[in-house]
Design a protein around this motif. Sequence first.
Motif, short mmCIF file in Angstrom:
data_model
loop_
_atom_site.label_atom_id
_atom_site.label_comp_id
_atom_site.label_asym_id
_atom_site.label_seq_id
_atom_site.Cartn_x
_atom_site.Cartn_y
_atom_site.Cartn_z
N SER A 15 51.44 -0.59 12.91
CA SER A 15 52.59 -1.37 12.44
C SER A 15 53.76 -0.45 12.10
O SER A 15 54.92 -0.80 12.33
CB SER A 15 52.22 -2.23 11.23
N TRP A 16 53.46 0.74 11.58
CA TRP A 16 54.54 1.68 11.29
C TRP A 16 55.21 2.16 12.58
O TRP A 16 56.45 2.22 12.66
CB TRP A 16 54.01 2.89 10.51
N VAL A 17 54.41 2.49 13.59
CA VAL A 17 54.97 2.92 14.87
C VAL A 17 55.82 1.82 15.48
O VAL A 17 56.93 2.06 16.00
CB VAL A 17 53.85 3.35 15.85
N HIS A 18 55.33 0.58 15.41
CA HIS A 18 56.09 -0.56 15.95
C HIS A 18 57.45 -0.65 15.27
O HIS A 18 58.49 -0.79 15.95
CB HIS A 18 55.29 -1.84 15.73
N ARG A 19 57.47 -0.56 13.96
CA ARG A 19 58.72 -0.65 13.21
C ARG A 19 59.64 0.52 13.55
O ARG A 19 60.85 0.34 13.75
CB ARG A 19 58.40 -0.67 11.71
N PHE A 20 59.07 1.72 13.62
CA PHE A 20 59.87 2.91 13.91
C PHE A 20 60.53 2.81 15.27
O PHE A 20 61.72 3.11 15.43
CB PHE A 20 58.98 4.16 13.84
N VAL A 21 59.78 2.38 16.28
CA VAL A 21 60.33 2.29 17.63
C VAL A 21 61.43 1.23 17.69
O VAL A 21 62.48 1.44 18.31
CB VAL A 21 59.22 1.99 18.65
N PRO A 74 50.96 11.26 -3.20
CA PRO A 74 50.81 10.74 -1.84
C PRO A 74 50.29 11.79 -0.88
O PRO A 74 50.58 12.98 -1.02
CB PRO A 74 52.23 10.31 -1.46
N ASN A 75 49.54 11.34 0.11
CA ASN A 75 49.14 12.20 1.22
C ASN A 75 50.37 12.35 2.13
O ASN A 75 51.48 11.97 1.77
CB ASN A 75 47.95 11.58 1.96
N LEU A 76 50.19 12.84 3.33
CA LEU A 76 51.29 13.05 4.26
C LEU A 76 52.00 11.74 4.57
O LEU A 76 51.36 10.71 4.77
CB LEU A 76 50.76 13.65 5.57
N PHE A 77 53.32 11.78 4.63
CA PHE A 77 54.10 10.59 4.93
C PHE A 77 54.13 10.31 6.43
O PHE A 77 54.41 11.20 7.24
CB PHE A 77 55.54 10.75 4.45
N MET A 78 53.91 9.05 6.80
CA MET A 78 54.09 8.64 8.20
C MET A 78 55.54 8.90 8.64
O MET A 78 55.80 9.21 9.81
CB MET A 78 53.79 7.16 8.36
N ASP A 79 56.45 8.76 7.69
CA ASP A 79 57.88 8.81 8.00
C ASP A 79 58.41 10.23 8.21
O ASP A 79 59.60 10.40 8.49
CB ASP A 79 58.67 8.17 6.85
N LYS A 80 57.58 11.23 8.08
CA LYS A 80 58.05 12.62 8.19
C LYS A 80 57.46 13.33 9.41
O LYS A 80 58.05 13.33 10.48
CB LYS A 80 57.68 13.37 6.90
N LEU A 87 47.48 9.16 6.46
CA LEU A 87 48.93 9.11 6.40
C LEU A 87 49.38 7.86 5.65
O LEU A 87 48.81 6.79 5.81
CB LEU A 87 49.52 9.09 7.81
N VAL A 88 50.44 7.99 4.84
CA VAL A 88 50.91 6.86 4.04
C VAL A 88 52.39 6.63 4.32
O VAL A 88 53.17 7.57 4.44
CB VAL A 88 50.65 7.11 2.54
N ALA A 89 52.77 5.37 4.43
CA ALA A 89 54.17 5.01 4.65
C ALA A 89 54.94 5.09 3.33
O ALA A 89 54.43 4.73 2.27
CB ALA A 89 54.27 3.60 5.23
N MET A 90 56.19 5.55 3.41
CA MET A 90 57.00 5.66 2.20
C MET A 90 57.18 4.31 1.51
O MET A 90 57.22 4.24 0.29
CB MET A 90 58.37 6.25 2.54
#
Length: 297
Positions: free
Chosen positions: A277-283, A144-150, A178-181
């Motif tokens: 979509s990842w940012v939306h979920r994270f917030v 994987p490339n860099l994780f969005m989650d990190k 960036l890739v989501a876990m």
Amino acid sequence: MILVAGATGQLGGLLAQTLLTKGFPVRVLVRKGSAHDALVMASAEAVTGDLKDPGSLAAACDGVDTVVTTANSSARGGADTVDSVDRLGNRNLIEAASSAGVGRFIFVSNLGASPASPNPFMAAKGETEQLLRGSTMSWTIIQPNLFMDKLPVLVVGIPALSGQPVTLVGEGRREHSLVAMRDVAQYVLAAVEHPERDGRVLVLGGQEAVSWRDVVEAFEQELGRSIPVRTVPPGQPVPGMPDLLAGFLALLESYDSRLEMADLAAQYGVVPTSLRSWVHRFVLESSGAPAGGVPKV
């Protein structure tokens, strides 16, 4: 039976839960005192062991068909080092699995891993890949490339949610896929479900390549307010930021890592997570609301 090593970590726990949800029998390798109650309650079998203890790994691999490992030393300390965990520990696990007659081994590595890398962590990952290719087992290597989650959480998410300025090393315009876990978990699940695809190295990224400026903009749109940004030249110390992190961010400013994922995503049945979509979920989750967007009461 699938043995998951690293299941008490963020990605490993997500992988174990994903496999359990799909009905696979899962055994999780846990160290003495590790928190794993949620996985056991979800019907995982827990076995005590440590990558540094070959004897414990032999017992853990007994009766196992597939090993999946995300275990690494990045969030550890003390006796858990790159050498003891990422190099020797992974060697111990591969040897134990092979000796126990395990048929398949799925190794979650990193994009850029190579035995020739000047970075010890990446070199150890590359050596493990090399060992796995030469083993008696079928294998899949996930890079994987860099994780969005990190990093986006540390660099942008936490300061943005707390109303603090975001500090970027350099101008923050280099682009990385960036890739989501949760996407990585879906690729591993697909690899488990399709043994005919063994022998592949899966290089994983997200839906699109993005820059740190794009990450800031995504948080601004989600939060509905501007986020102050300050920059520090690469190589300069960053107040409040560990030198190791500042150095890594400086390295990311020296190259782009754009990946085209459409074909691989379609082949493995994965819908890549977008930054927005990842940012939306994270917030939502950070505010106490579930991913579906309905606040908890």
